[in-house]
Design an enzyme around this catalytic site. Sequence first.
Site, PDB file in Angstrom:
ATOM      1  N   SER A  87     -11.157  -0.715  -1.422  1.00  9.22           N
ATOM      2  CA  SER A  87      -9.900  -0.614  -0.672  1.00  9.22           C
ATOM      3  C   SER A  87     -10.096  -0.954   0.790  1.00  9.22           C
ATOM      4  CB  SER A  87      -9.349   0.818  -0.746  1.00  9.22           C
ATOM      5  OG  SER A  87      -8.574   1.007  -1.884  1.00  9.22           O
ATOM      6  N   HIS A 117      -3.892   6.284   2.960  1.00 10.23           N
ATOM      7  CA  HIS A 117      -4.551   5.054   2.516  1.00 10.23           C
ATOM      8  C   HIS A 117      -3.953   3.822   3.191  1.00 10.23           C
ATOM      9  CE1 HIS A 117      -5.841   1.907  -0.330  1.00 10.23           C
ATOM     10  NE2 HIS A 117      -6.795   2.739  -0.713  1.00 10.23           N
ATOM     11  N   ASP A 170       0.840  -1.190   0.000  1.00 11.99           N
ATOM     12  CA  ASP A 170       0.000   0.000   0.000  1.00 11.99           C
ATOM     13  C   ASP A 170       0.880   1.247   0.000  1.00 11.99           C
ATOM     14  OD1 ASP A 170      -2.350   1.805   0.684  1.00 11.99           O
ATOM     15  OD2 ASP A 170      -3.310  -0.149   0.847  1.00 11.99           O
TER      16      ASP A 170
END
Length: 737
Positions: free
Chosen positions: A521, A190, A123
């Site tokens: 996600s 994220h 990620d």
Amino acid sequence: MYVVYLGRQSYASEPSTTDLDRVTDAHHELLGSCMKSKEKAKQAIFYSYTRYINGFAAILEDEEAAEISKHPEVVSVSRNRISQLHTTNSWGFLGLERNGEIPADSMWLKARFGEDVIIGTLDSGVWPESESFNDEGMGPVPSKWKGYCDPNDGIKCNRKLIGARYFSKGYEAAETHDSSYHTARDYDGHGTHTLSTAGGRFVSGANLLGSAYGTAKGGSPNSRVASYKVCWPRCSDADVLAGYEAAIHDGVDILSVSLGSGQEEYITDGIAIGAFLAMERGILVVAAAGNDGPDPGVVGNVAPWILTVGYSTISRDFTSNVILGNNKQYKGVSFNTNTQPAGKSYPLINSVDAKAANVSSNQAKYCSIGSLDPLKVKGKIVYCTRNEDPDVEKSLVVAQAGGVGVILANQLIIQQIRPRAHFVPTSVISADDGLSILTYVYSTKSPVAYISGATEVGTVAAPVMADFSSPGPNFITPEILKPDITAPGVNILAAFTGASGPTDVPGDRRRVHFNFISGTSMACPHVSGIAGLLNTMHPDWSPAAIKSAIMTTATTISNVKQPIANASLLEANPLNYGAGHIWPCRAMDPGLVYDLTTKDYVNFLCSIGYNSTQLSLFIGKPYICQPHNNGLLDFNYPSITVPNLSSNKTTLSRTLKNVGTPSLYRVNIRAPGGISVKVEPRSLKFDKINEEKMFKVTLEAKKGFKSNDYVFGEITWSDGKHHVRSPVVVKKMAVAA
């Protein structure tokens, strides 16, 4: 940039530094033979994959790439694809807690909260100072762990966050990249969010600007976590493969991958190649399906050895209602802080009537930057129309012009709404309600309104499918149903890039500790966390067995629409939800599983057209493709898909393994419309653990059935306690006259 894949490495024992250097030199020799210069090859190669993957990433001319692709040792040569990142109450919705309490039958207790399982993410990095990664009370790091934290930028590991590394050479070769960003630290948010959703610890008092107040936690709160930063924020295949190599070597048990770039052939897809090598070593890879819906066939990460996760909702809503001066109320969404004092109304104006000089009415309609006149906006609630510009930007425009609130109306009848944190109290409403509000504005001498927000639980139908969750069919291999499963991908509160950390981090790169991110996600790490719990409870299960347990115990998803009139939802069927919505407490005791081995997956690749030479290189040892007339349909997948029932009848087989107590299972059939389904035998008796039994399924189109669309049914094996359900998906192709 190209990735040259030579298959997998095959070492008899743990390779030494000399062994790894020898492979790197072999890569230089191989490329040098095509470039007529070993030195030039050394300069061109920026990654050599030497430990598990055999291959390299290099900057090549197209002609050089074409030349090396002809070499007999080369499996594939592919451009360095760039993937995108697929952008608290959820665990209660999944049954792990009730009203903030953990019941005695919770999977959390039975799995010891995922104690010592190691969950990794590919990620955008991690913010290590987040409380979600606090190691208070945790024991020593598992002895099998070989990873570490790269210390750049003040990164420090502990007994919770046991790995943090970064891989940027692929992205740097493609983009102008600031070398000061050579760090595993997450400046995007994220990666921190996905890692804490999968394995974050309990953090009380978490909230987003007053909304969703409660305790944040991950699916496996007692797990160890490791971050592999491969996204900047875009993610190159070259960096992804380097991250896979590191994660496999370091010793992760579960790998969560919330990124992708659409469907790609398996031996040229970096995510699929890395996931195959991980699967061989007992690591389950969980990946996001993507956020490119509702168009059919856009699901990503479709390799059968990946657990592919779509996005479904939970039963929490962030209402932000508009109350007009005539006491009529219109329901919208936003966060709780977007609330004005009850009973205090403010003047209401249409943005078109508040346009600045020398600005078009169209710009003002959408509250574009610089489009509003502060003299006309000050102290008022402004009605704006949504377009492709960010909703939050419109609230900033109104705030800068002195407005006190925003009503954001859809311009399309069907348009997805997601709550956001705005600069002033804001309500996002449907197109129909917007027209009603405008009617009030232009029929009233002095229109007024106020906005009232709240967090509501249990007031919306759930789970349902949202329109942007990427649906099937799987165009690479239509016989493999994708996505496999859905999980909550919205209304998630988890750790985010935090205000605590190094003091020299620029202010605009510091974020709030908790934030709201939605999409597949965030569905992906939910499933990764549950997979971590299953790994703790059943350490002897293969990745395929864990995947099967999650799929066959899932619950189906209804077609109920949310109360918000403009919530755009996909029609619920297995092409977009796979086996259904994850149900963790059932998955921990599935009774039976559909298991698969590396050999099964290689046979699968053989059945779809890869030859013996390619596959021998792919798996690192000799392999002979054996012809199998029904190879694809007999592949032991937990779902059954026949995308081309060209004749009136077809028969396929499946094998179930007993992972529970001895029991007698009987089959229940819900046939797809227009299709008859026959299962033989009708019952399966299991006398011992790990015993396997095969059954056959015959699908036949009924007389007169002419549909060219997919139809859906299911097969369920049950002993009264366990219910092992497989979706059945069939499409009968029209036969030319």
